[in-house]
Every structure is written in structure tokens, then in C-alpha cells.
Design a protein around this motif. Sequence first.
Motif, PDB file in Angstrom:
ATOM      1  N   UNK A  25       0.810  -1.213   0.000  1.00 50.23           N
ATOM      2  CA  UNK A  25       0.000   0.000   0.000  1.00 50.23           C
ATOM      3  C   UNK A  25       0.839   1.256   0.000  1.00 50.23           C
ATOM      4  N   UNK A  26       1.923   1.253   0.783  1.00 53.75           N
ATOM      5  CA  UNK A  26       2.815   2.403   0.815  1.00 53.75           C
ATOM      6  C   UNK A  26       3.476   2.611  -0.541  1.00 53.75           C
ATOM      7  N   UNK A  27       3.945   1.539  -1.129  1.00 53.94           N
ATOM      8  CA  UNK A  27       4.572   1.629  -2.451  1.00 53.94           C
ATOM      9  C   UNK A  27       3.563   2.112  -3.491  1.00 53.94           C
ATOM     10  N   UNK A  28       2.365   1.545  -3.473  1.00 53.60           N
ATOM     11  CA  UNK A  28       1.352   1.884  -4.464  1.00 53.60           C
ATOM     12  C   UNK A  28       0.937   3.348  -4.352  1.00 53.60           C
ATOM     13  N   UNK A  29       0.721   3.840  -3.123  1.00 53.23           N
ATOM     14  CA  UNK A  29       0.277   5.227  -2.983  1.00 53.23           C
ATOM     15  C   UNK A  29       1.383   6.217  -3.339  1.00 53.23           C
ATOM     16  N   UNK A  30       2.640   5.894  -3.008  1.00 48.65           N
ATOM     17  CA  UNK A  30       3.726   6.820  -3.384  1.00 48.65           C
ATOM     18  C   UNK A  30       3.932   6.819  -4.888  1.00 48.65           C
ATOM     19  N   UNK A  31       3.785   5.686  -5.535  1.00 43.57           N
ATOM     20  CA  UNK A  31       3.910   5.645  -6.997  1.00 43.57           C
ATOM     21  C   UNK A  31       2.780   6.427  -7.654  1.00 43.57           C
ATOM     22  N   UNK A  44      -7.291  10.996 -20.599  1.00 40.63           N
ATOM     23  CA  UNK A  44      -7.706  12.247 -19.978  1.00 40.63           C
ATOM     24  C   UNK A  44      -8.226  12.117 -18.567  1.00 40.63           C
ATOM     25  N   UNK A  45      -8.357  10.912 -18.045  1.00 38.97           N
ATOM     26  CA  UNK A  45      -8.861  10.723 -16.690  1.00 38.97           C
ATOM     27  C   UNK A  45      -7.691  10.458 -15.745  1.00 38.97           C
ATOM     28  N   UNK A  46      -7.502  11.309 -14.758  1.00 39.22           N
ATOM     29  CA  UNK A  46      -6.440  11.024 -13.785  1.00 39.22           C
ATOM     30  C   UNK A  46      -6.864   9.888 -12.860  1.00 39.22           C
ATOM     31  N   UNK A  47      -5.938   8.997 -12.557  1.00 40.61           N
ATOM     32  CA  UNK A  47      -6.235   7.876 -11.671  1.00 40.61           C
ATOM     33  C   UNK A  47      -6.105   8.328 -10.232  1.00 40.61           C
ATOM     34  N   UNK A  48      -7.087   7.928  -9.403  1.00 37.89           N
ATOM     35  CA  UNK A  48      -7.045   8.283  -7.995  1.00 37.89           C
ATOM     36  C   UNK A  48      -6.355   7.169  -7.225  1.00 37.89           C
ATOM     37  N   UNK A  49      -5.482   7.537  -6.320  1.00 35.80           N
ATOM     38  CA  UNK A  49      -4.786   6.568  -5.491  1.00 35.80           C
ATOM     39  C   UNK A  49      -5.662   6.215  -4.291  1.00 35.80           C
ATOM     40  N   UNK A  50      -5.624   4.960  -3.899  1.00 34.69           N
ATOM     41  CA  UNK A  50      -6.318   4.531  -2.700  1.00 34.69           C
ATOM     42  C   UNK A  50      -5.585   5.121  -1.501  1.00 34.69           C
ATOM     43  N   UNK A  51      -6.311   5.709  -0.553  1.00 39.00           N
ATOM     44  CA  UNK A  51      -5.623   6.292   0.598  1.00 39.00           C
ATOM     45  C   UNK A  51      -4.888   5.218   1.406  1.00 39.00           C
ATOM     46  N   UNK A  52      -3.786   5.610   1.986  1.00 38.93           N
ATOM     47  CA  UNK A  52      -2.960   4.682   2.754  1.00 38.93           C
ATOM     48  C   UNK A  52      -3.713   4.132   3.963  1.00 38.93           C
ATOM     49  N   UNK A  53      -4.649   4.895   4.488  1.00 39.20           N
ATOM     50  CA  UNK A  53      -5.412   4.444   5.654  1.00 39.20           C
ATOM     51  C   UNK A  53      -6.215   3.179   5.348  1.00 39.20           C
ATOM     52  N   UNK A  54      -6.642   3.013   4.114  1.00 41.78           N
ATOM     53  CA  UNK A  54      -7.401   1.809   3.751  1.00 41.78           C
ATOM     54  C   UNK A  54      -6.558   0.560   3.932  1.00 41.78           C
ATOM     55  N   UNK A  88      -5.593  -3.533  16.980  1.00 37.83           N
ATOM     56  CA  UNK A  88      -6.044  -2.213  17.437  1.00 37.83           C
ATOM     57  C   UNK A  88      -4.999  -1.145  17.139  1.00 37.83           C
ATOM     58  N   UNK A  89      -3.721  -1.517  17.230  1.00 39.37           N
ATOM     59  CA  UNK A  89      -2.658  -0.579  16.900  1.00 39.37           C
ATOM     60  C   UNK A  89      -2.754  -0.163  15.425  1.00 39.37           C
ATOM     61  N   UNK A  90      -2.979  -1.137  14.540  1.00 37.00           N
ATOM     62  CA  UNK A  90      -3.119  -0.802  13.122  1.00 37.00           C
ATOM     63  C   UNK A  90      -4.373   0.032  12.876  1.00 37.00           C
ATOM     64  N   UNK A  91      -5.425  -0.212  13.645  1.00 35.85           N
ATOM     65  CA  UNK A  91      -6.637   0.590  13.512  1.00 35.85           C
ATOM     66  C   UNK A  91      -6.360   2.039  13.930  1.00 35.85           C
ATOM     67  N   UNK A  92      -5.605   2.229  14.992  1.00 32.73           N
ATOM     68  CA  UNK A  92      -5.256   3.586  15.441  1.00 32.73           C
ATOM     69  C   UNK A  92      -4.364   4.296  14.428  1.00 32.73           C
ATOM     70  N   UNK A  93      -3.405   3.581  13.860  1.00 25.20           N
ATOM     71  CA  UNK A  93      -2.544   4.182  12.840  1.00 25.20           C
ATOM     72  C   UNK A  93      -3.368   4.571  11.618  1.00 25.20           C
ATOM     73  N   UNK A  97      -3.874   8.292  10.101  1.00 25.53           N
ATOM     74  CA  UNK A  97      -3.600   8.560   8.690  1.00 25.53           C
ATOM     75  C   UNK A  97      -4.793   9.256   8.031  1.00 25.53           C
ATOM     76  N   UNK A  98      -6.013   8.874   8.420  1.00 23.33           N
ATOM     77  CA  UNK A  98      -7.203   9.548   7.890  1.00 23.33           C
ATOM     78  C   UNK A  98      -7.197  11.016   8.291  1.00 23.33           C
ATOM     79  N   UNK A  99      -6.870  11.282   9.567  1.00 21.54           N
ATOM     80  CA  UNK A  99      -6.817  12.667  10.031  1.00 21.54           C
ATOM     81  C   UNK A  99      -5.736  13.450   9.291  1.00 21.54           C
ATOM     82  N   UNK A 100      -4.603  12.811   9.045  1.00 25.47           N
ATOM     83  CA  UNK A 100      -3.511  13.470   8.324  1.00 25.47           C
ATOM     84  C   UNK A 100      -3.928  13.773   6.883  1.00 25.47           C
TER      85      UNK A 100
END
Length: 111
Positions: A25-31, A44-54, A88-93, A97-100
Motif C-alpha cells: 500500500x505504501x509503495x502503491x500510494x507513493x507511486x 484524460x482521466x487522472x487515476x485516484x490513489x487509494x488512501x494509505x489508511x485503507x 487495534x494498533x493498526x486501527x489507530x494508525x 492517517x485519515x486525520x492526516x
Amino acid sequence: MITEFFMNALPWVACGLMVAIICAGTYYTTRKKQSADAPEPSDGKPEKATPLSAYYYIASSIGYAAALIIMFCGNDTSHGIVWMCIASMFMCIGSAQVAKERKKKDGDGEK
């Protein structure tokens, strides 16, 4: 014998899946962010990246599933509690990330 193997291998497999999902996910979103700076595609359509929080939420759901399986099928519930804490730790992260992402989106909209 097979049940013992499954119960002993489950945490390692779940851990590997969680790490693989976060890394991919990190690699995909940065790319996608790097390609967003490039010229638009020919259609002509820009591709939207999946947010890292997902990806963090997917990893947490894998952790919760592993915790439930360990708690209800295994002999020792303490391992299940540990996996609940990890999930739960991954849920908090993911929530952080959503807030960021929301703060960055609001900041970009004001300019």
C-alpha cells in the motif's frame, strides 16, 4: 496434527500478510502520487490513489480475524489478546492517517 500446525502457523502467516499489505500500500500510494505529477494519461482521466489508511484498516481486519481464530480455536487466549492489541494498533494508525489526509486535503483546498 494438522490443527496444531494451523494454529502454530496462523500468527506468522497473519503477520506476513499484514506487513505485505502495508508495504504494498505504501509503495502503491507513493507511486500514484509520483505519477500524479507526471502528464495526464492519454484517456484524460487522472487515476485516484487509494488512501494509505485503507491498507491499515485491511491489515487490522486481518489481525482481528487472526485474534478471533486464536481465541476461539486455540488453547491459550493470551495470544489472542496480543493479536487484538496488534490489530487495534493498526486501527489507530489508520485513524491517524485519515486525520492526516483530511488535514492535508483541507490545507490544499484553502490555497
